[in-house]
Design an enzyme around this catalytic site. Sequence first.
Site, PDB file in Angstrom:
ATOM      1  N   ILE A  43       0.841  -1.203   0.000  1.00 50.58           N
ATOM      2  CA  ILE A  43       0.000   0.000   0.000  1.00 50.58           C
ATOM      3  C   ILE A  43       0.872   1.246   0.000  1.00 50.58           C
ATOM      4  O   ILE A  43       0.616   2.203  -0.744  1.00 50.58           O
ATOM      5  CB  ILE A  43      -0.960  -0.003   1.201  1.00 50.58           C
ATOM      6  CG1 ILE A  43      -1.929  -1.195   1.102  1.00 50.58           C
ATOM      7  CG2 ILE A  43      -1.748   1.311   1.262  1.00 50.58           C
ATOM      8  CD1 ILE A  43      -2.804  -1.372   2.323  1.00 50.58           C
ATOM      9  N   SER A  55      -4.444   3.361   7.887  1.00 46.74           N
ATOM     10  CA  SER A  55      -3.962   2.031   8.242  1.00 46.74           C
ATOM     11  C   SER A  55      -4.688   1.468   9.458  1.00 46.74           C
ATOM     12  O   SER A  55      -5.643   0.717   9.327  1.00 46.74           O
ATOM     13  CB  SER A  55      -2.454   2.074   8.481  1.00 46.74           C
ATOM     14  OG  SER A  55      -1.957   0.782   8.753  1.00 46.74           O
ATOM     15  N   ARG A  56      -4.250   1.843  10.651  1.00 47.85           N
ATOM     16  CA  ARG A  56      -4.882   1.393  11.889  1.00 47.85           C
ATOM     17  C   ARG A  56      -4.944   2.569  12.858  1.00 47.85           C
ATOM     18  O   ARG A  56      -3.976   3.320  13.011  1.00 47.85           O
ATOM     19  CB  ARG A  56      -4.115   0.231  12.520  1.00 47.85           C
ATOM     20  CG  ARG A  56      -4.255  -1.088  11.789  1.00 47.85           C
ATOM     21  CD  ARG A  56      -5.662  -1.643  11.912  1.00 47.85           C
ATOM     22  NE  ARG A  56      -5.849  -2.913  11.218  1.00 47.85           N
ATOM     23  CZ  ARG A  56      -6.327  -3.033   9.982  1.00 47.85           C
ATOM     24  NH1 ARG A  56      -6.625  -1.933   9.293  1.00 47.85           N
ATOM     25  NH2 ARG A  56      -6.495  -4.219   9.435  1.00 47.85           N
ATOM     26  N   ASP A  70      -9.030   7.788   8.281  1.00 46.85           N
ATOM     27  CA  ASP A  70     -10.023   6.782   7.909  1.00 46.85           C
ATOM     28  C   ASP A  70     -10.171   5.748   9.011  1.00 46.85           C
ATOM     29  O   ASP A  70     -11.046   4.884   8.938  1.00 46.85           O
ATOM     30  CB  ASP A  70      -9.617   6.090   6.605  1.00 46.85           C
ATOM     31  CG  ASP A  70     -10.683   5.119   6.106  1.00 46.85           C
ATOM     32  OD1 ASP A  70     -11.829   5.562   5.918  1.00 46.85           O
ATOM     33  OD2 ASP A  70     -10.372   3.920   5.925  1.00 46.85           O
ATOM     34  N   GLU A  77     -12.547   3.056  17.397  1.00 47.38           N
ATOM     35  CA  GLU A  77     -13.636   3.032  16.406  1.00 47.38           C
ATOM     36  C   GLU A  77     -14.616   1.879  16.598  1.00 47.38           C
ATOM     37  O   GLU A  77     -15.759   1.950  16.149  1.00 47.38           O
ATOM     38  CB  GLU A  77     -13.064   2.965  14.990  1.00 47.38           C
ATOM     39  CG  GLU A  77     -12.388   1.653  14.648  1.00 47.38           C
ATOM     40  CD  GLU A  77     -11.793   1.669  13.247  1.00 47.38           C
ATOM     41  OE1 GLU A  77     -12.143   0.773  12.453  1.00 47.38           O
ATOM     42  OE2 GLU A  77     -10.992   2.572  12.937  1.00 47.38           O
ATOM     43  N   HIS A 115     -13.565   4.129   8.133  1.00 52.00           N
ATOM     44  CA  HIS A 115     -12.855   2.902   7.753  1.00 52.00           C
ATOM     45  C   HIS A 115     -13.339   2.385   6.386  1.00 52.00           C
ATOM     46  O   HIS A 115     -13.640   1.208   6.229  1.00 52.00           O
ATOM     47  CB  HIS A 115     -13.056   1.821   8.814  1.00 52.00           C
ATOM     48  CG  HIS A 115     -11.907   0.852   8.881  1.00 52.00           C
ATOM     49  ND1 HIS A 115     -11.313   0.475  10.065  1.00 52.00           N
ATOM     50  CD2 HIS A 115     -11.236   0.182   7.910  1.00 52.00           C
ATOM     51  CE1 HIS A 115     -10.342  -0.392   9.831  1.00 52.00           C
ATOM     52  NE2 HIS A 115     -10.276  -0.582   8.520  1.00 52.00           N
ATOM     53  N   GLN A 116     -13.380   3.285   5.418  1.00 52.00           N
ATOM     54  CA  GLN A 116     -13.906   2.932   4.105  1.00 52.00           C
ATOM     55  C   GLN A 116     -12.832   2.855   3.027  1.00 52.00           C
ATOM     56  O   GLN A 116     -13.148   2.639   1.852  1.00 52.00           O
ATOM     57  CB  GLN A 116     -14.975   3.935   3.664  1.00 52.00           C
ATOM     58  CG  GLN A 116     -14.443   5.307   3.265  1.00 52.00           C
ATOM     59  CD  GLN A 116     -15.521   6.251   2.781  1.00 52.00           C
ATOM     60  OE1 GLN A 116     -16.238   6.830   3.601  1.00 52.00           O
ATOM     61  NE2 GLN A 116     -15.650   6.417   1.480  1.00 52.00           N
ATOM     62  N   ALA A 117     -11.554   2.989   3.400  1.00 50.32           N
ATOM     63  CA  ALA A 117     -10.499   2.997   2.393  1.00 50.32           C
ATOM     64  C   ALA A 117     -10.512   1.730   1.545  1.00 50.32           C
ATOM     65  O   ALA A 117     -10.222   1.771   0.350  1.00 50.32           O
ATOM     66  CB  ALA A 117      -9.139   3.187   3.062  1.00 50.32           C
TER      67      ALA A 117
END
Length: 333
Positions: free
Chosen positions: A154, A232-233, A257, A262, A294-296
Amino acid sequence: MEILAYGVQADERPLLEKAFADRHELRCLSVFLNHDTAPLAAGYPAVSSSVNAELDAGTLAVLAEGGTRLIAQRSTGFNNIDLDAAAELGMTVARVSHYSPYAVAEHAWTLALAVNRRLTRAANRSREFDFRLDGLLGRDIHGMTVGVIGTGKIGECFARIASGFGTELLGWDIAPNPACVDLGMAYTELPELLSRADLISLHVPLLPATHHLIDGAALARMKDDAILVNSSRGGLVDSAALVETLRAGRLAGVGLDVYEEETGVFFTDRSIEGIADDVLARLVTFPQVVVTSHQAYFTRTAVGQIIDATVRNVDDYAAGHRGENVLVPRPGA
């Protein structure tokens, strides 16, 4: 084989059902897998979980008691699963080891561009017929110094896009990626990258060594007008320290993201009752911050690859094979 899939998004469901048709019996639920919802899996030999599942020892014990023997997680990350407890319970755990890196890299750049050019504020103004440019001044990406923290698949995709913009590339990882070096990336120590980069994007996994990699000290090293992106996280960034940095008037833009707390919030509708997380509530109020849920990964290509891998994981388990995505093998395998 009967499978109960938790945390299935509306756009994801028809794709899952089509992929499993004529192969296994699938039931989809929108609720996430946790200790409270685990009893719903009683009688199902397999469950498929989403990235926000809470698979601690207690939840796994409930699943095992109900007869579940396979957990097929629809994500690459697995820090939410107690693998030792799963092994003790004789459960098999599989994940999706990879999917389109372009999906995440492109979304990271979407966030970077959105915060740099103040797109959220501009779009909201236009809806109210306010077409002023006040407060919308951005910068050219061309000529920026871009720091890529984590240069795996990535990170490499992110760097290729950065190269296309005409940027100077800095990288930090445990080992250089030859493909990134070919792009002209210079590998540096993390403190130097943080202090030199105009735009920083995070692409490392969440491990004990990377938890709060971007903490108060790291944020203090960054330029006052730097842009920070995390796709990422969430645990890579100390969110409370980030709020304090923004309150001090520092950082030109932040695109997130992911968020360290979350679970139980992202992928849900909290528009009526609101949220109790004061840090997240404060983050979304800053005008230079854009938060997505978290839609990446959420493209047709990536979701399709995730589903295909999940089907293979179930097929392998049913056939008694140990596939490449297995984290905890079948006992005796």
